[in-house]
Design a protein around this motif. Structure first.
Motif, short mmCIF file in Angstrom:
data_model
loop_
_atom_site.label_atom_id
_atom_site.label_comp_id
_atom_site.label_asym_id
_atom_site.label_seq_id
_atom_site.Cartn_x
_atom_site.Cartn_y
_atom_site.Cartn_z
N ARG A 238 0.82 -1.21 0.00
CA ARG A 238 0.00 0.00 0.00
C ARG A 238 0.85 1.26 0.00
NH1 ARG A 238 -5.48 0.05 3.37
NH2 ARG A 238 -5.59 1.93 2.09
N ARG B 138 -17.25 -6.80 -0.92
CA ARG B 138 -15.93 -6.73 -1.55
C ARG B 138 -16.10 -6.74 -3.07
NH1 ARG B 138 -13.39 -11.27 0.50
NH2 ARG B 138 -12.54 -10.11 2.26
N LYS C 161 -16.62 3.10 -3.65
CA LYS C 161 -16.38 3.74 -2.36
C LYS C 161 -17.58 4.56 -1.92
CE LYS C 161 -12.30 2.63 -0.76
NZ LYS C 161 -12.15 2.03 0.57
N GLU D 276 -14.37 -3.34 0.78
CA GLU D 276 -12.99 -3.56 0.34
C GLU D 276 -12.94 -3.62 -1.18
OE1 GLU D 276 -9.22 -6.51 1.45
OE2 GLU D 276 -11.27 -7.22 1.75
N GLY E 37 -8.71 5.23 -3.15
CA GLY E 37 -8.90 4.46 -1.93
C GLY E 37 -8.96 2.96 -2.13
N VAL E 38 -8.26 2.45 -3.16
CA VAL E 38 -8.19 1.01 -3.39
C VAL E 38 -7.45 0.35 -2.23
CG1 VAL E 38 -7.21 -0.77 -4.90
CG2 VAL E 38 -8.31 1.25 -5.89
N ASP E 39 -7.93 -0.81 -1.80
CA ASP E 39 -7.36 -1.47 -0.62
C ASP E 39 -6.19 -2.39 -0.93
OD1 ASP E 39 -9.28 -0.67 1.65
OD2 ASP E 39 -10.64 -1.29 0.06
N GLN E 40 -6.30 -3.18 -2.00
CA GLN E 40 -5.21 -4.08 -2.37
C GLN E 40 -5.02 -4.06 -3.88
OE1 GLN E 40 -4.76 -7.99 -0.39
NE2 GLN E 40 -6.75 -7.62 0.57
#
Length: 431
Positions: free
Chosen positions: A70, A126, A150, A156, A180-183
């Motif tokens: 991240r 997700r 989002k 997620e 705001g991407v998580d992975q």
């Protein structure tokens, strides 16, 4: 470019031929994709690493080599010029502002006997977003897919992006940070779709996959649908311009180029009642094409699928538009609002001479993930509503259950479903 005239006897058949497009059914593609998906489902991370190394010329030894930490996302943003940073922030905010208007809230109402009916709106847990890579980098796709998710409240967001040869565009990573991407995983193709759909040791299983890709990605999305939700099966890019003949022909030519440069299968169509203007645009195309960086792709696209269509008037132009149901529609006319009520089928409508379709691709605000290949007849742009699901709420009072139960009983017995009828009848009060 083909030249069509609505006065021709064979106009409708010529228009049908122009619009006809199906990617060649490729049994080999289907076989390859099915094999990849089955291996990913069975072997998880190992299969994803193996296929990524084979297809994307990578030398990864494990999924750790294919996951972007991240902190790298923010580092990528920090490495950009101030102009690039500002552009990403402005685009993201405009997209966020527009999509915030789409949020749907839960609702209920109460009937006279106390029965409560309603709808509960819940975001998906997700989501996986597929960002194309290889021929070009698409930070705009990151923003357009991740920000509505989002805004919807998705818990997620998992992003996959192919990086042939290990080349990852910093703008794409920076866009992931802004959105705001998580992975983020540097995987692509059918193996990425499979990883998102089924889950692996490293890639979490998602509830829905959104984002465009090549024929392997599209085929994989079609196959995994049902195990996971998908947004749509995207076809080649399209633009249809309706012009009254008063816009600068160079502007219109470049608008046609803007979609033609995507792919040789992209489609660019101009409709006008002004024959002299159509000739002027044709001259502009000839003049401007040699200076275009992607001139070979543009030329192939315009030659195989482009068209100039002469109609008798604007009413007929609208009829042709509704037949085409284009992904992008430009109304390059003096009073676009007068035509708008008659437009029934279009993914996005760009109003007036100054509204270039390219603005919608990046930063106007509305989503650029749009229905193609005539599917605007029944489909809509990607939006917040694609990341929310709805549950019905039914709460009968004793009085309501007794009254409505009589209706249910009659209908259930009419269908021969006795248990249904008796389940309702048990709750009917004696008068």
């Amino acid at each position: 470019m083909r030249e069509l005239d609505s006065c021709q006897n064979d106009f409708q058949s010529a228009l049908d031929a122009l619009l006809a497009f199906e990617e060649e059914a490729n049994a080999n593609v289907n076989h390859v994709v099915e094999e990849i998906l089955s291996h990913v489902k069975l072997r998880g991370d190992d299969a994803v690493v193996e296929y990524t190394c084979r297809f994307d010329r990578m030398s990864a030894e494990s999924m750790k080599d294919l996951k972007v930490p991240r902190e790298k996302l923010q580092e990528a943003f920090d490495s950009l010029s101030s102009g690039e940073q500002e552009a990403l922030h402005v685009a993201a905010q405009r997209i966020r502002d527009y999509h915030s208007k789409q949020v749907q809230d839960s609702w209920q109402y109460q009937e006279a006997d106390g029965t409560i009916l309603g709808q509960k709106v819940t975001p998906l847990d997700r989501v996986g977003i597929y960002v194309p890579g290889g021929k070009a980098a698409y930070p705009s796709s990151v923003l357009m897919n991740a920000i509505p998710a989002k805004v919807a409240g998705v818990g997620e967001i998992i992003m996959t992006v192919p990086t042939p040869g290990g080349d990852l565009n910093p703008l794409v990573l920076a866009a992931a940070a802004v959105a705001g991407v998580d992975q983020v995983f540097t995987i692509g193709g059918a193996q990425a779709v499979g990883a998102l759909a089924y889950g692996t040791g490293s890639v979490p299983r998602v509830d829905k996959i959104v984002g465009p890709g090549n024929i392997y990605v599209a085929t994989a999305k079609r196959i995994v649908f049902g195990a996971v939700g998908i947004d749509m099966i995207a076809g080649p890019s399209e633009i249809c311009v309706v012009c009254d003949g008063k816009t600068n022909p160079d502007w219109i030519a470049m608008d046609l180029f803007s979609q033609a440069e995507h792919d040789q299968d992209a489609q660019s169509i101009l409709i006008s009642p002004d024959a002299e203007f159509l000739e002027a645009v044709k001259a502009s195309v000839k003049k401007l094409l040699p200076g275009m960086e992607r001139k070979d792709i543009i030329d192939a696209s315009l030659s195989s699928r482009g068209a100039l269509i002469k109609v008798q008037d604007m009413d007929e132009a609208v009829e042709v538009v509704n037949k085409i149901a284009p992904e992008h529609l430009e109304l390059s006319v003096a009073n676009p609002d007068s035509l708008l009520p008659s437009i029934r089928h279009a993914g996005a409508i760009f109003m007036g001479r100054y509204t270039a379709e390219a603005l919608g691709d990046y930063c106007a605000g509305p989503n650029h993930v749009l229905p193609t290949s005539g599917t605007a007849r029944f489909s809509s742009p990607l939006g917040v509503y694609d990341f929310q699901k709805r549950s019905s709420i039914i709460h009968f009072s004793a009085q309501g259950a007794s009254q409505v139960g009589r209706t249910a009983s009659v209908l259930a017995r009419g269908e021969g479903l006795t248990a249904h009828a008796m389940s309702a009848e048990y709750r009917i009060k004696d008068d």
